[in-house]
Design a protein around this motif. Structure first.
Motif, PDB file in Angstrom:
ATOM      1  N   ARG A 148      33.134  43.697  30.080  1.00 22.37           N
ATOM      2  CA  ARG A 148      33.579  43.847  28.968  1.00 22.37           C
ATOM      3  C   ARG A 148      35.418  43.255  28.587  1.00 22.37           C
ATOM      4  NH1 ARG A 148      28.989  46.407  24.719  1.00 22.37           N
ATOM      5  NH2 ARG A 148      27.374  44.749  25.161  1.00 22.37           N
ATOM      6  N   ASP A 149      35.202  44.925  29.035  1.00 25.21           N
ATOM      7  CA  ASP A 149      37.088  44.726  29.302  1.00 25.21           C
ATOM      8  C   ASP A 149      37.334  43.951  30.396  1.00 25.21           C
ATOM      9  OD1 ASP A 149      36.905  46.817  27.354  1.00 25.21           O
ATOM     10  OD2 ASP A 149      37.338  48.287  29.030  1.00 25.21           O
ATOM     11  N   LEU A 150      36.849  43.689  31.293  1.00 29.84           N
ATOM     12  CA  LEU A 150      37.597  42.756  32.232  1.00 29.84           C
ATOM     13  C   LEU A 150      37.386  41.348  31.822  1.00 29.84           C
ATOM     14  CD1 LEU A 150      35.858  42.907  36.218  1.00 29.84           C
ATOM     15  CD2 LEU A 150      38.077  43.355  35.079  1.00 29.84           C
ATOM     16  N   VAL A 151      35.933  40.725  30.932  1.00 30.25           N
ATOM     17  CA  VAL A 151      35.665  39.597  30.041  1.00 30.25           C
ATOM     18  C   VAL A 151      36.789  39.028  29.341  1.00 30.25           C
ATOM     19  CG1 VAL A 151      34.702  37.787  29.549  1.00 30.25           C
ATOM     20  CG2 VAL A 151      33.695  39.083  31.511  1.00 30.25           C
ATOM     21  N   ASN A 152      36.905  40.523  28.901  1.00 30.35           N
ATOM     22  CA  ASN A 152      37.704  40.447  27.198  1.00 30.35           C
ATOM     23  C   ASN A 152      39.819  40.117  27.335  1.00 30.35           C
ATOM     24  OD1 ASN A 152      36.553  39.694  25.453  1.00 30.35           O
ATOM     25  ND2 ASN A 152      35.450  42.138  25.039  1.00 30.35           N
ATOM     26  N   ARG A 153      40.229  40.508  29.117  1.00 31.87           N
ATOM     27  CA  ARG A 153      41.060  40.288  29.786  1.00 31.87           C
ATOM     28  C   ARG A 153      41.774  41.160  29.121  1.00 31.87           C
ATOM     29  NH1 ARG A 153      43.904  35.394  31.302  1.00 31.87           N
ATOM     30  NH2 ARG A 153      44.324  37.076  32.970  1.00 31.87           N
ATOM     31  N   MET A 154      41.331  43.005  28.953  1.00 31.99           N
ATOM     32  CA  MET A 154      42.109  43.945  28.157  1.00 31.99           C
ATOM     33  C   MET A 154      42.220  44.740  29.609  1.00 31.99           C
ATOM     34  SD  MET A 154      41.075  44.095  25.551  1.00 31.99           S
ATOM     35  CE  MET A 154      41.194  45.330  24.896  1.00 31.99           C
ATOM     36  N   ASP A 155      44.386  45.030  29.385  1.00 29.06           N
ATOM     37  CA  ASP A 155      44.566  46.136  30.000  1.00 29.06           C
ATOM     38  C   ASP A 155      44.458  47.880  30.549  1.00 29.06           C
ATOM     39  OD1 ASP A 155      46.992  46.781  32.319  1.00 29.06           O
ATOM     40  OD2 ASP A 155      48.261  46.658  31.154  1.00 29.06           O
ATOM     41  N   THR A 156      43.195  48.184  30.893  1.00 25.07           N
ATOM     42  CA  THR A 156      43.758  49.589  31.420  1.00 25.07           C
ATOM     43  C   THR A 156      43.477  49.621  32.674  1.00 25.07           C
ATOM     44  OG1 THR A 156      40.469  48.953  32.271  1.00 25.07           O
ATOM     45  CG2 THR A 156      40.988  49.052  29.980  1.00 25.07           C
ATOM     46  N   PRO A 157      43.518  51.379  33.372  1.00 26.26           N
ATOM     47  CA  PRO A 157      43.846  50.838  34.206  1.00 26.26           C
ATOM     48  C   PRO A 157      42.842  50.383  35.320  1.00 26.26           C
ATOM     49  CG  PRO A 157      44.209  53.311  33.446  1.00 26.26           C
ATOM     50  CD  PRO A 157      43.397  52.499  32.232  1.00 26.26           C
ATOM     51  N   LEU A 158      41.575  50.551  35.107  1.00 26.10           N
ATOM     52  CA  LEU A 158      40.341  49.990  36.237  1.00 26.10           C
ATOM     53  C   LEU A 158      40.492  48.762  36.179  1.00 26.10           C
ATOM     54  CD1 LEU A 158      37.568  52.215  35.745  1.00 26.10           C
ATOM     55  CD2 LEU A 158      38.863  52.007  37.493  1.00 26.10           C
ATOM     56  N   THR A 159      41.039  48.029  34.885  1.00 30.41           N
ATOM     57  CA  THR A 159      40.976  46.031  34.893  1.00 30.41           C
ATOM     58  C   THR A 159      42.146  46.006  35.990  1.00 30.41           C
ATOM     59  OG1 THR A 159      41.838  46.294  33.009  1.00 30.41           O
ATOM     60  CG2 THR A 159      39.589  46.441  33.259  1.00 30.41           C
ATOM     61  N   GLY A 160      43.641  46.727  35.537  1.00 35.03           N
ATOM     62  CA  GLY A 160      44.380  46.901  36.612  1.00 35.03           C
ATOM     63  C   GLY A 160      44.586  46.603  37.572  1.00 35.03           C
ATOM     64  N   ARG A 161      43.213  47.625  38.345  1.00 36.35           N
ATOM     65  CA  ARG A 161      43.244  47.378  39.852  1.00 36.35           C
ATOM     66  C   ARG A 161      42.604  45.847  40.428  1.00 36.35           C
ATOM     67  NH1 ARG A 161      40.257  52.916  40.851  1.00 36.35           N
ATOM     68  NH2 ARG A 161      40.054  51.724  43.213  1.00 36.35           N
ATOM     69  N   TYR A 162      41.448  45.669  39.174  1.00 40.76           N
ATOM     70  CA  TYR A 162      41.324  44.278  39.713  1.00 40.76           C
ATOM     71  C   TYR A 162      42.047  43.245  39.944  1.00 40.76           C
ATOM     72  CZ  TYR A 162      38.704  40.242  37.937  1.00 40.76           C
ATOM     73  OH  TYR A 162      37.950  38.883  38.180  1.00 40.76           O
ATOM     74  N   GLY A 163      42.680  43.335  38.359  1.00 46.52           N
ATOM     75  CA  GLY A 163      43.725  42.338  37.736  1.00 46.52           C
ATOM     76  C   GLY A 163      44.788  42.056  39.780  1.00 46.52           C
ATOM     77  N   SER A 164      45.227  43.027  40.756  1.00 45.64           N
ATOM     78  CA  SER A 164      45.801  42.581  42.159  1.00 45.64           C
ATOM     79  C   SER A 164      45.184  42.796  42.873  1.00 45.64           C
ATOM     80  CB  SER A 164      46.162  44.997  41.693  1.00 45.64           C
ATOM     81  OG  SER A 164      45.362  45.659  42.306  1.00 45.64           O
TER      82      SER A 164
END
Length: 160
Positions: A79-95
């Motif tokens: 959900r955080d990925l889909v909602n574009r939340m900035d967390t340590p794990l989603t940040g890794r995905y963002g890279s």
């Protein structure tokens, strides 16, 4: 004068954009359910369509961390990925590169299929809006479907 290939490209762009507009209007859980259905139907064709996925080790490492979480945490991560939340794990995905993002969602769907990642409930049915978008996706040709998936996964993770 407009050539035949220009018309074809315009139709491709219009069909994908129209479908993306419908996709973007869905909430996080609807998007996740839709992605599950899409990957269930065309998952085996996704990884060959991501030839630029240079470092699957990065995606495997992130997936390994997700698999160690309990199901509630896994679902929250998605959900955080889909909602574009900035967390340590989603940040890794963002890279990740765009192709690695596509591969990561394929790997995540495979984990859902095997049970290492929170599965979609067996009796799950898509809500009406998501089912409409799925019907649009089905009418797209393979290249359009991959283009749509690339756009969808690029729009996830923290905003750069």
């Amino acid at each position: 004068m407009v050539s035949g290939s220009d018309i074809t490209q315009a139709n491709l762009a219009n069909a994908v954009e129209e479908t993306l507009t419908g996709y973007r209007s869905l909430n996080a859980d609807e998007k996740l359910g839709l992605l599950w259905m899409v990957y269930t139907n065309m998952g085996s064709a996704v990884t060959p369509a991501a030839p630029g996925a240079a470092d699957e080790q990065m995606t495997q490492q992130l997936l390994g961390e997700i698999e160690k979480m309990d199901h509630d945490q896994q679902l929250q991560f998605m959900r955080d990925l889909v909602n574009r939340m900035d967390t340590p794990l989603t940040g890794r995905y963002g890279s990740f590169t765009k192709d690695n993002k596509l591969v990561f969602w394929y790997q995540l769907a495979e984990g859902m299929r095997t049970g290492s990642v929170v599965p979609v409930p067996e009796q799950y049915t898509l809500p009406t809006g998501a089912a409409t978008v799925l019907n649009q996706i089905v009418t797209l040709d393979f290249n359009e479907q991959i283009t749509l998936l690339r756009h969808a996964v690029l729009e996830m993770g923290p905003v750069a």
